[in-house]
Design a protein around this motif. Sequence first.
Motif, PDB file in Angstrom:
ATOM      1  N   TRP A 168       0.845  -1.199   0.000  1.00 20.15           N
ATOM      2  CA  TRP A 168       0.000   0.000   0.000  1.00 20.15           C
ATOM      3  C   TRP A 168       0.877   1.245   0.000  1.00 20.15           C
ATOM      4  O   TRP A 168       2.081   1.180   0.272  1.00 20.15           O
ATOM      5  N   ARG A 169       0.257   2.394  -0.324  1.00 19.71           N
ATOM      6  CA  ARG A 169       0.898   3.708  -0.262  1.00 19.71           C
ATOM      7  C   ARG A 169      -0.081   4.703   0.342  1.00 19.71           C
ATOM      8  O   ARG A 169      -1.275   4.641   0.064  1.00 19.71           O
ATOM      9  N   ARG A 170       0.417   5.627   1.154  1.00 19.85           N
ATOM     10  CA  ARG A 170      -0.406   6.664   1.750  1.00 19.85           C
ATOM     11  C   ARG A 170       0.400   7.961   1.835  1.00 19.85           C
ATOM     12  O   ARG A 170       1.626   7.944   1.901  1.00 19.85           O
ATOM     13  N   THR A 171      -0.299   9.093   1.863  1.00 18.54           N
ATOM     14  CA  THR A 171       0.331  10.395   2.034  1.00 18.54           C
ATOM     15  C   THR A 171      -0.359  11.137   3.179  1.00 18.54           C
ATOM     16  O   THR A 171      -1.440  10.747   3.622  1.00 18.54           O
ATOM     17  N   GLY A 172       0.283  12.218   3.650  1.00 15.71           N
ATOM     18  CA  GLY A 172      -0.400  13.135   4.540  1.00 15.71           C
ATOM     19  C   GLY A 172      -0.018  13.105   5.992  1.00 15.71           C
ATOM     20  O   GLY A 172      -0.319  14.048   6.724  1.00 15.71           O
TER      21      GLY A 172
END
Length: 640
Positions: A168-172
């Motif tokens: 998975w990938r996430r930002t913020g």
Amino acid sequence: MVRSLQRPGSGARPLDRGRLALGLVSGALTVALCAVLIDRFVLNAEWWQVRHTVTAQPVVPQGAVGPPPGPLAVSWERTARTHHGPVAGYDSVAYTVAQGQVVTASGRGLEVRDARTGGTRWSYRRTGWTMLGWSATRSRLTAYFERDGHRGDRQFVGLDALSGGVLWRRTGEHPAAASRTTLQWPAGAGVTLTTDDARHELNGRSAATGARLWSRRLPAGCRLFEGAAHPSDGLESLSALALDCGGRSRLLAVDPATGRVRWDRSLGSGESPEVSMLDGVTLVSDDTALRAYDRDGSPFAVWNGDDLCGDAMCPGVLVGDLLIVAYRPEGARGDQGRMEAVRVSSGRRVWERAAPPYAALARAGDRVYALRPRLARGLLPAGIDIVESGGGVRTTPAPFALDPDLGGVRPWLAAAGGLLYAAVPEAAPRPDGAARLVALRGGPSGPGPAELGGVAGADWPDACGLLKKADLATVRLADHVTRPERGSIGGVRLPHPVTCAYEPKKREPPTGETGAEGADPDERDHEEIRGDQDGIKGGDREPRDAEPEPAARGVTVSIRWVAPAGASASGLLDALQATQAQARRRTDLGGDEAYEIGPTAGTIALRVDRYIVVVDAGRPTGAAARLARAVATHLHRPPT
């Protein structure tokens, strides 16, 4: 018949102006869309930024077993260059051993190797981005990257620890209290901990999917430390994080699976503490004391002092119910330390003893491995002490050199699968430096004691026999005083001097010529020149204006090591020069290998077969080279 909508000589009608405006708007939208598409699919595209390899090969788990007592040999070794990214202070390299793999983490990204062979399994890095944190739980790794020059562009990447596949990938968000020295932040029970921009919130995200599982507001007026050396640590069942609460620090322990606060303790300083977690024990060091808490947060041991751990966390291990800690007592000199064993259940001290300033500890079963920067005063190798739970110690040389003052990696130890893993900093490649990871196995025994790596003490030559009077006469030091120094390792005492200093004899001043201080000018200017007995730091003396070819002010010859074979001596000499800020190879001295150490040519490290000798002669210019050449000749053909 088609009639024109515009009369000759008239201006553009509203319809034409509308079409023109519509065309301009359409063109602007097209340009904006192209910019967005270029930014997304070219500038920020994964296909060119990411350097990613995966594996489908199974890995063999390792048991909690280290090498047996006795000589050690190199099974495999690798170096990782330090990464000086745009964020100052995050240029360390860190390691961990788990599930039969060795993980190397640095600003460049993650590299995972087979722990038995050192072969590459998988890697992940991003061009134009710096990895500023990583966490590990079960068979999942999470990496945190920031884009170089654009710190607002940040990304979490979840990875399968065994294959390297992206989950998975996430930002913020940000990592929760990531360590500046190890780049690691807490994770456990399949959950990795994150925080918001203001660091007032603690979140738990699934390490398998990236989904948020829970969120908790930190106590009022408190926030997580940012950019600290080691403000947090965690195990599968408990995570401990230091909080900055308006000038006072606190320690918060939470269950990573649910975010439930297990305990909360105030500390004695406003500075960020160093936090280390063992299985059921949390160690916290600040500028007031070193404290140990049990799994319920009850303090069971306290060592008061503002410099017990120096610039790093005091190393500690847990052997059953016994906490073993190494620290530096107040007022101790640089080579003095202490080791204590404390019963966790009662807080009672079981034993304590004097110890060298250990750089790292590791446990395998009931055996504790301790890394000492120097095997003994005046000798080159680092040392490994094997400490039994009852306090008994056996010492063996490590086949590398260690300068704990170098940056790039905090000295580290781990034991698994019959191997001992050690990471040490290096100055080479210069100027950025690197971290050297060495996997050690039990080596063959020899006729001598384990403290000498199996080499018989009789094989060590006499340092005062490596130069003859004629050799010293070439540097005008035929008239000299000899000062020998012997060496010992634990209970083993070497039969001959390992260091020999040659000093000019003092001359009586002529009658009526006492000089300004009533002494011979040569005596007033006399400066005893010695090699650094605990490392190679020589060559930093500037030559004075003097008559041509003056007499040497002093010469020191030190036998730094005698290895079982030339190959192992060569590896140790290479490790030595790699720890030096300046080292230049010499090929004209008659030995097998030689290096000038330092900014001048006053210190030379020389290898002749299995012997490593250091010659220190700061002046006159070229004296060290002449004497090193003579030492090489006598070692090739021992003097009668």
